[in-house]
Design an enzyme around this catalytic site. Sequence first.
Site, PDB file in Angstrom:
ATOM      1  N   LYS A   1       0.859  -1.188   0.000  1.00 11.08           N
ATOM      2  CA  LYS A   1       0.000   0.000   0.000  1.00 11.08           C
ATOM      3  C   LYS A   1       0.892   1.233   0.000  1.00 11.08           C
ATOM      4  O   LYS A   1       1.245   1.777   1.053  1.00 11.08           O
ATOM      5  CB  LYS A   1      -0.938  -0.009   1.216  1.00 11.08           C
ATOM      6  CG  LYS A   1      -2.146   0.882   1.031  1.00 11.08           C
ATOM      7  CD  LYS A   1      -3.003   0.402  -0.124  1.00 11.08           C
ATOM      8  CE  LYS A   1      -4.156   1.336  -0.398  1.00 11.08           C
ATOM      9  NZ  LYS A   1      -4.890   0.964  -1.592  1.00 11.08           N
TER      10      LYS A   1
ATOM     11  N   SER B   1      -8.343  -0.545  -5.226  1.00  7.33           N
ATOM     12  CA  SER B   1      -8.617  -0.206  -3.833  1.00  7.33           C
ATOM     13  C   SER B   1     -10.120   0.026  -3.618  1.00  7.33           C
ATOM     14  O   SER B   1     -10.913  -0.897  -3.787  1.00  7.33           O
ATOM     15  CB  SER B   1      -7.786   1.004  -3.418  1.00  7.33           C
ATOM     16  OG  SER B   1      -7.479   0.942  -2.043  1.00  7.33           O
TER      17      SER B   1
END
Length: 625
Positions: free
Chosen positions: A216, A416
């Site tokens: 991430k 996402s």
Amino acid sequence: MFLMIKSFIQNIWKIIYKILRYSIRTLHLIRTVIINIFFIIFIVISVGVYLNLRDSSASLSKCSALILDLSGIIVDKPVTYSKFQKFSQHLLNTNKPNAKENSLFDIINILRQAKNDPHITGLILSLKNFCGSNQTSLEYIGKALREFKESGKPIYAISDYYNQSQYLLASYANKIYLTPHGFVDLRGISTSKLYYKSLLNNLKINTHIFRVGRYKSAVEPFIQDQMSDHVRHEETKLVNRLWDQYLQIISINRNTTTRSIFPGINNILNELHRMQGDTAAYALKNKWIDEIASHFVIENTMKEIFGSNKQGTSFNAISMYDYNLIAPAKKDNQIAIICINGPIVDGPDIPGSIGGDTIAHKIRSARFDPKIKAIVLRVNSPGGSVNASELIRLELIAVRDSGKPVVVSMGGIAASGGYWISTPANVIIASNSTITGSIGIFGIINTFEKSLDTIGIHSDGVNTSPISNISITTPLPTEYINMMQLYVNTSYHYFINTVAESRCKTTEDIHKIAQGHVWLGYDAIKNGLIDNIGDLDDAINKAIELAHLKEYQLNWYENKINWIDVLIQQANKVIHTIIINLLNHYVSLINFDNNIKINNSNILQFSWNDPKNCYALDLNYSEQL
């Protein structure tokens, strides 16, 4: 004495009366002038609309070329789109480059209508002012171009130069023209972003990061001065695969090899040295183009093919911006097309971002509309607010539970939060070049107490609990830091559980391919994150199949612009055009946008408004090729 006072008061009153009377008259005059100005503008726009409709239909001869003179960028859903925009171009004599955004689906519909239009006998790709789009959208347009060419109508690409986006579209042409001093600018694909750690340290800004997922990387610019090794490795694989796919498409269209299309920059430089820097001759030798010719020669060739216009100044042709689309026949059974284009924020839509409340309202409206039999959700988003993404997801579950199928069509990026909202779909369809996955959560909070201390500003007060006064001017309490990490951890586990349930997998399986890991479409299908490789056409066909429809009509759920908004827009354009025309007499303005492109994430532009400061967001990949 009394009479003197009375006379004085009367005089004062007369003065006040005159002031009020002339003030009222002045206000009335101003109001009348303003109303008349708006009325005149309205009349002029109405006349322009009528003349444009009449002229555009009358000017199309029996043998005409459609010019795909794209200007600006291509997006799924323009921020502000109105059919009045193309009328104002003729009415105000504004240049087409002012049209910064073009609807991908309008372009597809124009090409497909023109393919069957007996008045259109060919297509001209004039892409000089086209700034680019994501690879997925370009491939979709390429599909429509191939359909046009297979109908027996020729396609000609004409330009002084081609950048990578322009050349991908030009490669579908039967013949590519390049002027003698032109060039084809093939460079490759890259990612690039700014890093702010040292800047934040110098400004004494405390950045608090909360995240789950090794990959991430959206928060890396705030905590590092350069890309981490594992992110560099992943992004290298990603851009290499996209570039290989790009070259594969070009090589197939040009009937050559990928090595011939891009033999490597050193080989290109060596060959250019041998050819004394003649970029046009190199493009011809390398089979990038078919013919080198001046505009005069190309113009005469097009006249021979399409005939001359009435004035004899050019060949018979009509711009895509003047070509009128025929509205489809209305049918009772409808498929709702709802576009999610851009980062997802909490609340209503804001310019450049999609509001969770706005999308949820559209989905709810489609669920209660008896004419809507299925929903196709077009997702072209890097994600955003967890709260907004979950709101959209729950509305889609309600649609699916009501018996109406939901099909997701992924655009250039559905990562996402963009993947989060896709999970309730009956079927998820993406292209090979779609960027998806990035299943991870992060939170970010900046505080400025040290910055304020440096300039002599201090904050103090009392509270009933350590977390009752969370402010950017005070340090974050340990209790709140622990609470934020708990929010992020909980959201991540909720995310992977949601994905596991929707994809019929275990949480362990999803965790292995999650942690913020980004996948291209053909990897995503191997990992079970999507169901099929395809485009919007395939998504619509799947919705038809699931809803058992024989006849249908597409219902595009778009933000409606009322006539007052249109009137104000056109009035602004009138004023803008007058000012620019006056300035152009004295100043030569240069548009640097066409020369300089900064490929950087939109981290600083994003609206960080999630109520829990938790985000499922991937801003590391540019949407433009």
